[in-house]
Design a protein around this motif. Sequence first.
Motif, PDB file in Angstrom:
ATOM      1  N   THR A   1       0.845  -1.203   0.000  1.00 56.63           N
ATOM      2  CA  THR A   1       0.000   0.000   0.000  1.00 56.63           C
ATOM      3  C   THR A   1       0.878   1.250   0.000  1.00 56.63           C
ATOM      4  N   ARG A   2       1.898   1.219   0.860  1.00 58.77           N
ATOM      5  CA  ARG A   2       2.835   2.354   0.890  1.00 58.77           C
ATOM      6  C   ARG A   2       3.427   2.598  -0.484  1.00 58.77           C
ATOM      7  N   LYS A   3       3.908   1.511  -1.102  1.00 56.45           N
ATOM      8  CA  LYS A   3       4.615   1.619  -2.380  1.00 56.45           C
ATOM      9  C   LYS A   3       3.735   2.265  -3.445  1.00 56.45           C
ATOM     10  N   ASN A   4       2.446   1.956  -3.419  1.00 55.29           N
ATOM     11  CA  ASN A   4       1.542   2.457  -4.464  1.00 55.29           C
ATOM     12  C   ASN A   4       0.893   3.788  -4.145  1.00 55.29           C
ATOM     13  N   ALA A   5       0.845   4.158  -2.872  1.00 57.03           N
ATOM     14  CA  ALA A   5       0.109   5.372  -2.500  1.00 57.03           C
ATOM     15  C   ALA A   5       1.031   6.527  -2.111  1.00 57.03           C
ATOM     16  N   LEU A   6       2.098   6.232  -1.389  1.00 57.03           N
ATOM     17  CA  LEU A   6       2.876   7.322  -0.799  1.00 57.03           C
ATOM     18  C   LEU A   6       3.629   8.221  -1.780  1.00 57.03           C
ATOM     19  N   PRO A   7       4.097   7.711  -2.931  1.00 62.52           N
ATOM     20  CA  PRO A   7       4.848   8.597  -3.827  1.00 62.52           C
ATOM     21  C   PRO A   7       4.071   9.847  -4.250  1.00 62.52           C
TER      22      PRO A   7
ATOM     23  N   PRO B   1       5.165  13.351  -1.825  1.00 61.48           N
ATOM     24  CA  PRO B   1       6.277  14.252  -2.165  1.00 61.48           C
ATOM     25  C   PRO B   1       6.092  14.929  -3.518  1.00 61.48           C
ATOM     26  N   LYS B   2       5.367  14.273  -4.432  1.00 62.23           N
ATOM     27  CA  LYS B   2       5.102  14.889  -5.741  1.00 62.23           C
ATOM     28  C   LYS B   2       4.302  16.178  -5.576  1.00 62.23           C
ATOM     29  N   VAL B   3       3.273  16.119  -4.707  1.00 63.36           N
ATOM     30  CA  VAL B   3       2.431  17.308  -4.486  1.00 63.36           C
ATOM     31  C   VAL B   3       3.250  18.407  -3.812  1.00 63.36           C
ATOM     32  N   VAL B   4       4.061  18.029  -2.835  1.00 64.77           N
ATOM     33  CA  VAL B   4       4.883  19.029  -2.132  1.00 64.77           C
ATOM     34  C   VAL B   4       5.828  19.717  -3.123  1.00 64.77           C
ATOM     35  N   ALA B   5       6.483  18.922  -3.980  1.00 61.28           N
ATOM     36  CA  ALA B   5       7.435  19.485  -4.948  1.00 61.28           C
ATOM     37  C   ALA B   5       6.710  20.421  -5.913  1.00 61.28           C
TER      38      ALA B   5
ATOM     39  N   LYS C   1      -4.650  19.442  -8.641  1.00 61.66           N
ATOM     40  CA  LYS C   1      -3.559  18.500  -8.946  1.00 61.66           C
ATOM     41  C   LYS C   1      -3.500  17.346  -7.944  1.00 61.66           C
ATOM     42  N   ALA C   2      -3.555  17.676  -6.651  1.00 61.77           N
ATOM     43  CA  ALA C   2      -3.440  16.616  -5.635  1.00 61.77           C
ATOM     44  C   ALA C   2      -4.583  15.600  -5.765  1.00 61.77           C
ATOM     45  N   PRO C   3      -5.855  16.078  -5.841  1.00 59.98           N
ATOM     46  CA  PRO C   3      -6.939  15.099  -6.035  1.00 59.98           C
ATOM     47  C   PRO C   3      -6.789  14.322  -7.349  1.00 59.98           C
ATOM     48  N   GLN C   4      -6.291  15.007  -8.391  1.00 57.11           N
ATOM     49  CA  GLN C   4      -6.104  14.374  -9.698  1.00 57.11           C
ATOM     50  C   GLN C   4      -5.067  13.237  -9.629  1.00 57.11           C
ATOM     51  N   LEU C   5      -3.930  13.508  -8.977  1.00 53.48           N
ATOM     52  CA  LEU C   5      -2.890  12.478  -8.850  1.00 53.48           C
ATOM     53  C   LEU C   5      -3.406  11.271  -8.066  1.00 53.48           C
ATOM     54  N   LEU C   6      -4.187  11.545  -7.022  1.00 51.24           N
ATOM     55  CA  LEU C   6      -4.747  10.442  -6.224  1.00 51.24           C
ATOM     56  C   LEU C   6      -5.761   9.655  -7.041  1.00 51.24           C
ATOM     57  N   LYS C   7      -6.520  10.372  -7.856  1.00 50.34           N
ATOM     58  CA  LYS C   7      -7.521   9.708  -8.691  1.00 50.34           C
ATOM     59  C   LYS C   7      -6.841   8.783  -9.706  1.00 50.34           C
ATOM     60  N   GLU C   8      -5.759   9.270 -10.276  1.00 53.07           N
ATOM     61  CA  GLU C   8      -5.020   8.450 -11.247  1.00 53.07           C
ATOM     62  C   GLU C   8      -4.486   7.188 -10.589  1.00 53.07           C
ATOM     63  N   GLN C   9      -3.917   7.345  -9.403  1.00 50.76           N
ATOM     64  CA  GLN C   9      -3.355   6.207  -8.676  1.00 50.76           C
ATOM     65  C   GLN C   9      -4.474   5.246  -8.262  1.00 50.76           C
ATOM     66  N   ALA C  10      -5.631   5.823  -7.899  1.00 56.59           N
ATOM     67  CA  ALA C  10      -6.779   4.993  -7.508  1.00 56.59           C
ATOM     68  C   ALA C  10      -7.265   4.183  -8.713  1.00 56.59           C
ATOM     69  N   ALA C  11      -7.279   4.823  -9.895  1.00 58.70           N
ATOM     70  CA  ALA C  11      -7.722   4.120 -11.098  1.00 58.70           C
ATOM     71  C   ALA C  11      -6.754   2.984 -11.439  1.00 58.70           C
ATOM     72  N   LYS C  12      -5.460   3.248 -11.240  1.00 55.73           N
ATOM     73  CA  LYS C  12      -4.446   2.228 -11.540  1.00 55.73           C
ATOM     74  C   LYS C  12      -4.567   1.014 -10.624  1.00 55.73           C
ATOM     75  N   THR C  13      -4.825   1.273  -9.350  1.00 50.53           N
ATOM     76  CA  THR C  13      -4.806   0.193  -8.354  1.00 50.53           C
ATOM     77  C   THR C  13      -6.190  -0.408  -8.098  1.00 50.53           C
ATOM     78  N   GLY C  14      -7.230   0.366  -8.367  1.00 48.38           N
ATOM     79  CA  GLY C  14      -8.573  -0.089  -8.012  1.00 48.38           C
ATOM     80  C   GLY C  14      -8.913   0.153  -6.545  1.00 48.38           C
ATOM     81  N   TRP C  15      -8.112   0.956  -5.874  1.00 48.42           N
ATOM     82  CA  TRP C  15      -8.363   1.261  -4.458  1.00 48.42           C
ATOM     83  C   TRP C  15      -8.974   2.659  -4.337  1.00 48.42           C
TER      84      TRP C  15
END
Length: 193
Positions: free
Chosen positions: A33-39, A42-46, A67-81
């Motif tokens: 979960t960490r590996k797929n969610a946490l990156p 730091p992307k949003v902070v940068a 941007k932050a909700p968008q990045l999470l949405k993309e990751q959610a679509a990739k993982t199904g979580w």
Amino acid sequence: MTRHAVFVAAPLVLALFAGAAQAQDLDALKADTRKNALPVLPKVVAMMQETVAEKGAADAIPVCKEKAPQLLKEQAAKTGWDMRRVSLRTRNPERGTPDVWEARQLADFNIRAANGEKVETLETGEVVTENGKQVYRYIRAIPVGDVCLKCHGPVEQIDAGLKSQLARSYPQDSAFGYAKGQIRGALTVKRPL
Ligand code: HEC
């Protein structure tokens, strides 16, 4: 060993093995979960740091808003979580209001931080039953860094133009008044098992 002792011991040993296996599964789930969610964090902070430096804080609003909700949405679509950001003091209550489990973990994070745990690494992972189904829930604290103070710091220190811009979009804003190192909110993940 008497026959009786063997009868007693065998189920006990099995139970211990099952317990160990479960703990291992939980560790693996947390690591994955960490590996797929946490990156995303730091992307949003940068992105926030770059945008504030290049264009100023007012033009950096879309980083937190879109941007932050968008990045999470993309990751959610990739993982199904399910993935989102929540806080006990939201700027946007429609998106960021925690459910009961999340609110409990956020309150627990505040206690753990007060007891000296590092905010950057506060996290909890747990298997819970929801509507008769088991799901894995993970939540990780989002700390307040320097750049966050431009929009989440003490209200009297916020640039006046920026403040009125925020007030127009967020009539119920409770996300001012933070200090560096505090817990701004959390990234929360729910994955089916
Ligand atoms: C330029 C202004 C600005 C800066 C700088 C900023 N934010 Fe935000 N933040 C916002 C806005 C606007 C929202 C509401 C987003 C929405 O509509 O969902 C928000 C929402 C959030 C949320 C979601 C919960 C809530 O309150 O609604 C989190 C978490 C968050 N910000 C964390 C941070 C962190 C961490 C930083 C520093 C790295 C940061 N923000 C810097 C403007 C900002």
